[in-house]
Design a protein around this motif. Structure first.
Motif, PDB file in Angstrom:
ATOM      1  N   ARG A 286      51.918 -42.493  80.948  1.00 32.44           N
ATOM      2  CA  ARG A 286      53.056 -41.713  80.444  1.00 32.44           C
ATOM      3  C   ARG A 286      52.689 -41.106  79.091  1.00 32.44           C
ATOM      4  O   ARG A 286      53.260 -41.459  78.044  1.00 32.44           O
ATOM      5  CB  ARG A 286      54.307 -42.585  80.342  1.00 32.44           C
ATOM      6  CG  ARG A 286      54.754 -43.169  81.683  1.00 32.44           C
ATOM      7  CD  ARG A 286      56.225 -43.493  81.696  1.00 32.44           C
ATOM      8  NE  ARG A 286      57.039 -42.285  81.529  1.00 32.44           N
ATOM      9  CZ  ARG A 286      58.353 -42.316  81.284  1.00 32.44           C
ATOM     10  NH1 ARG A 286      58.983 -43.477  81.182  1.00 32.44           N
ATOM     11  NH2 ARG A 286      59.030 -41.195  81.133  1.00 32.44           N
ATOM     12  N   PRO A 287      51.731 -40.180  79.096  1.00 26.27           N
ATOM     13  CA  PRO A 287      51.202 -39.665  77.828  1.00 26.27           C
ATOM     14  C   PRO A 287      52.215 -38.917  76.983  1.00 26.27           C
ATOM     15  O   PRO A 287      52.170 -38.998  75.753  1.00 26.27           O
ATOM     16  CB  PRO A 287      50.062 -38.747  78.270  1.00 26.27           C
ATOM     17  CG  PRO A 287      50.378 -38.376  79.681  1.00 26.27           C
ATOM     18  CD  PRO A 287      51.052 -39.580  80.261  1.00 26.27           C
ATOM     19  N   CYS A 288      53.121 -38.179  77.590  1.00 24.55           N
ATOM     20  CA  CYS A 288      54.080 -37.397  76.801  1.00 24.55           C
ATOM     21  C   CYS A 288      55.007 -38.310  76.009  1.00 24.55           C
ATOM     22  O   CYS A 288      55.242 -38.104  74.808  1.00 24.55           O
ATOM     23  CB  CYS A 288      54.881 -36.465  77.705  1.00 24.55           C
ATOM     24  SG  CYS A 288      53.881 -35.153  78.461  1.00 24.55           S
ATOM     25  N   VAL A 289      55.533 -39.340  76.668  1.00 21.84           N
ATOM     26  CA  VAL A 289      56.411 -40.282  75.984  1.00 21.84           C
ATOM     27  C   VAL A 289      55.624 -41.070  74.946  1.00 21.84           C
ATOM     28  O   VAL A 289      56.075 -41.259  73.806  1.00 21.84           O
ATOM     29  CB  VAL A 289      57.075 -41.251  76.994  1.00 21.84           C
ATOM     30  CG1 VAL A 289      57.976 -42.245  76.262  1.00 21.84           C
ATOM     31  CG2 VAL A 289      57.862 -40.474  78.030  1.00 21.84           C
ATOM     32  N   TYR A 290      54.448 -41.530  75.324  1.00 21.42           N
ATOM     33  CA  TYR A 290      53.604 -42.293  74.400  1.00 21.42           C
ATOM     34  C   TYR A 290      53.302 -41.463  73.150  1.00 21.42           C
ATOM     35  O   TYR A 290      53.409 -41.957  72.024  1.00 21.42           O
ATOM     36  CB  TYR A 290      52.312 -42.693  75.101  1.00 21.42           C
ATOM     37  CG  TYR A 290      51.421 -43.624  74.290  1.00 21.42           C
ATOM     38  CD1 TYR A 290      51.522 -45.005  74.430  1.00 21.42           C
ATOM     39  CD2 TYR A 290      50.468 -43.126  73.403  1.00 21.42           C
ATOM     40  CE1 TYR A 290      50.714 -45.859  73.699  1.00 21.42           C
ATOM     41  CE2 TYR A 290      49.662 -43.972  72.661  1.00 21.42           C
ATOM     42  CZ  TYR A 290      49.788 -45.339  72.822  1.00 21.42           C
ATOM     43  OH  TYR A 290      48.987 -46.174  72.090  1.00 21.42           O
ATOM     44  N   ASN A 291      52.957 -40.207  73.343  1.00 22.78           N
ATOM     45  CA  ASN A 291      52.604 -39.349  72.206  1.00 22.78           C
ATOM     46  C   ASN A 291      53.798 -39.104  71.288  1.00 22.78           C
ATOM     47  O   ASN A 291      53.636 -39.070  70.061  1.00 22.78           O
ATOM     48  CB  ASN A 291      52.039 -38.021  72.699  1.00 22.78           C
ATOM     49  CG  ASN A 291      50.675 -38.180  73.350  1.00 22.78           C
ATOM     50  OD1 ASN A 291      50.023 -39.211  73.204  1.00 22.78           O
ATOM     51  ND2 ASN A 291      50.248 -37.167  74.087  1.00 22.78           N
ATOM     52  N   ARG A 292      54.977 -38.933  71.863  1.00 27.49           N
ATOM     53  CA  ARG A 292      56.168 -38.740  71.021  1.00 27.49           C
ATOM     54  C   ARG A 292      56.419 -39.974  70.166  1.00 27.49           C
ATOM     55  O   ARG A 292      56.693 -39.872  68.968  1.00 27.49           O
ATOM     56  CB  ARG A 292      57.403 -38.450  71.889  1.00 27.49           C
ATOM     57  CG  ARG A 292      57.460 -37.044  72.447  1.00 27.49           C
ATOM     58  CD  ARG A 292      58.867 -36.678  72.880  1.00 27.49           C
ATOM     59  NE  ARG A 292      59.376 -37.566  73.925  1.00 27.49           N
ATOM     60  CZ  ARG A 292      59.206 -37.359  75.227  1.00 27.49           C
ATOM     61  NH1 ARG A 292      58.532 -36.304  75.647  1.00 27.49           N
ATOM     62  NH2 ARG A 292      59.714 -38.195  76.105  1.00 27.49           N
ATOM     63  N   ARG A 293      56.318 -41.151  70.767  1.00 28.63           N
ATOM     64  CA  ARG A 293      56.536 -42.397  70.021  1.00 28.63           C
ATOM     65  C   ARG A 293      55.448 -42.575  68.962  1.00 28.63           C
ATOM     66  O   ARG A 293      55.722 -42.968  67.827  1.00 28.63           O
ATOM     67  CB  ARG A 293      56.533 -43.587  70.978  1.00 28.63           C
ATOM     68  CG  ARG A 293      57.554 -43.528  72.104  1.00 28.63           C
ATOM     69  CD  ARG A 293      58.949 -43.932  71.658  1.00 28.63           C
ATOM     70  NE  ARG A 293      59.859 -43.979  72.781  1.00 28.63           N
ATOM     71  CZ  ARG A 293      60.123 -45.070  73.500  1.00 28.63           C
ATOM     72  NH1 ARG A 293      59.531 -46.222  73.192  1.00 28.63           N
ATOM     73  NH2 ARG A 293      60.976 -45.026  74.512  1.00 28.63           N
ATOM     74  N   LEU A 294      54.225 -42.304  69.357  1.00 30.77           N
ATOM     75  CA  LEU A 294      53.097 -42.486  68.432  1.00 30.77           C
ATOM     76  C   LEU A 294      53.230 -41.536  67.234  1.00 30.77           C
ATOM     77  O   LEU A 294      52.981 -41.930  66.087  1.00 30.77           O
ATOM     78  CB  LEU A 294      51.779 -42.250  69.164  1.00 30.77           C
ATOM     79  CG  LEU A 294      50.493 -42.414  68.342  1.00 30.77           C
ATOM     80  CD1 LEU A 294      50.410 -43.797  67.708  1.00 30.77           C
ATOM     81  CD2 LEU A 294      49.269 -42.145  69.223  1.00 30.77           C
TER      82      LEU A 294
END
Length: 316
Positions: A286-294
């Motif tokens: 889930r790269p999009c969600v992970y990137n937003r959180r990161l």
């Protein structure tokens, strides 16, 4: 038949260069070399290194792949805002040593020396699984270098009790059987356990992955053997750094209970969030969600560092 992963690798290398990164081989000592992708702007014409112009983030991969296959989506999302350093740990990608040392401390020392040789003075380290364990070791050994940690799908150290429980959860008797598959079926099991839901892929892709990703088998097996320590040898979990934990809710290897226990041990010094319908390889699944959180976490750390660590922003 064209080997897909052999074809993808040069394409990924070209993509890394387009976003302003270049590979460097850093000799730690004779016989020990770390391959690390660095901001192109930090390398001068005479190959001297200069200080990065933006906050430094170091991306440390897990055990199933090297840096570029692990962190592609994060590099694309972060390269415009941060100076990214993406190493291959010893016996992954282009990194190697002729030494017999296999401990996580040795990996941590080599990576720390490589970063210092490249002019890095302070960084936020983002570590996945095995990379998180190396990150924790670096934070202990070189607290002046590692200002803060963002960790996913990991533990501080792989103690015998944690190892035994995790292996029981995934149905294996030892880590080498799981993490160093020898057949296409073994690769499928590796990735199925590592994800919430593995998408359908043709068999030849699993075969290519098997041929490309699992070199240095003897040395990697030794790394796994050295990684497990007795419960009595486990280091204290007392860190002065900020620790942000970003998990997949369906991590079958180090589940949410493991993560929550670490959060309880650290108290207000740490934050913990999880991403739904994601497994151990949360940053790929889930790269999009992970990137937003990161990005939110990294922004909060940048603000804190610029204000002498005043006030903790918790994005739970």
């Amino acid at each position: 038949m064209v080997k897909v992963f052999w074809l993808i690798r040069p394409l990924l290398h070209g993509l890394m260069k387009l976003v302003g990164m270049t590979p460097q081989l850093v000799e730690i000592e004779p016989g020990t070399v770390i391959n690390i992708w660095v901001p192109s702007e930090t390398i001068t014409k005479n190959d001297k290194c200069k200080k990065a112009s933006k906050p430094v983030v170091v991306l440390v991969h897990g055990f199933a792949a090297d840096g570029i296959f692990t962190w592609l989506f994060q590099v694309l999302a972060l390269s415009g805002t941060y100076s990214l350093y993406m190493p291959d740990l010893l016996f992954f990608g282009g990194s190697f040593t002729d030494k017999t040392e296999r401990s996580s401390s040795f990996q941590a020392e080599c990576l720390s020396k490589a970063l210092r040789n490249l002019g890095v003075e302070k960084c936020t380290l983002v570590g996945l699984s095995y990379g998180g364990m190396i990150g924790f070791k670096m934070a202990k050994l070189h607290s002046d270098l590692v200002e803060s940690l963002v960790v996913s799908s990991t533990v501080v150290e792989l103690t015998e009790s944690i190892s035994r429980s995790s292996l029981e959860n995934i149905g294996f008797s030892c880590w080498s059987d799981y993490l160093l598959p020898e057949t296409v079926g073994g690769v499928k099991v590796l990735l199925s356990i590592g994800t919430h839901k593995l998408p359908w892929l043709p068999n030849f892709m699993f075969k290519d992955f098997l041929e490309v990703m699992f070199s240095n088998r003897k040395e990697r097996a030794e790394l796994l053997e050295a990684l497990i320590i007795s419960d009595k040898e486990a280091a204290t979990t007392d860190y002065h750094q900020r620790i942000h934990m970003l998990w997949g809710d369906d991590d079958k290897i180090f589940n949410l209970q493991v993560a929550q226990k670490m959060k309880e041990d650290w108290g207000s010094k740490a934050t913990f969030q999880y991403i739904t319908t994601a497994g151990h390889l949360v940053q790929l699944e889930r790269p999009c969600v992970y990137n937003r959180r990161l990005k939110k976490i990294l922004l909060s750390l940048t603000i804190l560092h610029n204000n002498d660590y005043g006030g903790l922003h918790d994005f739970i």
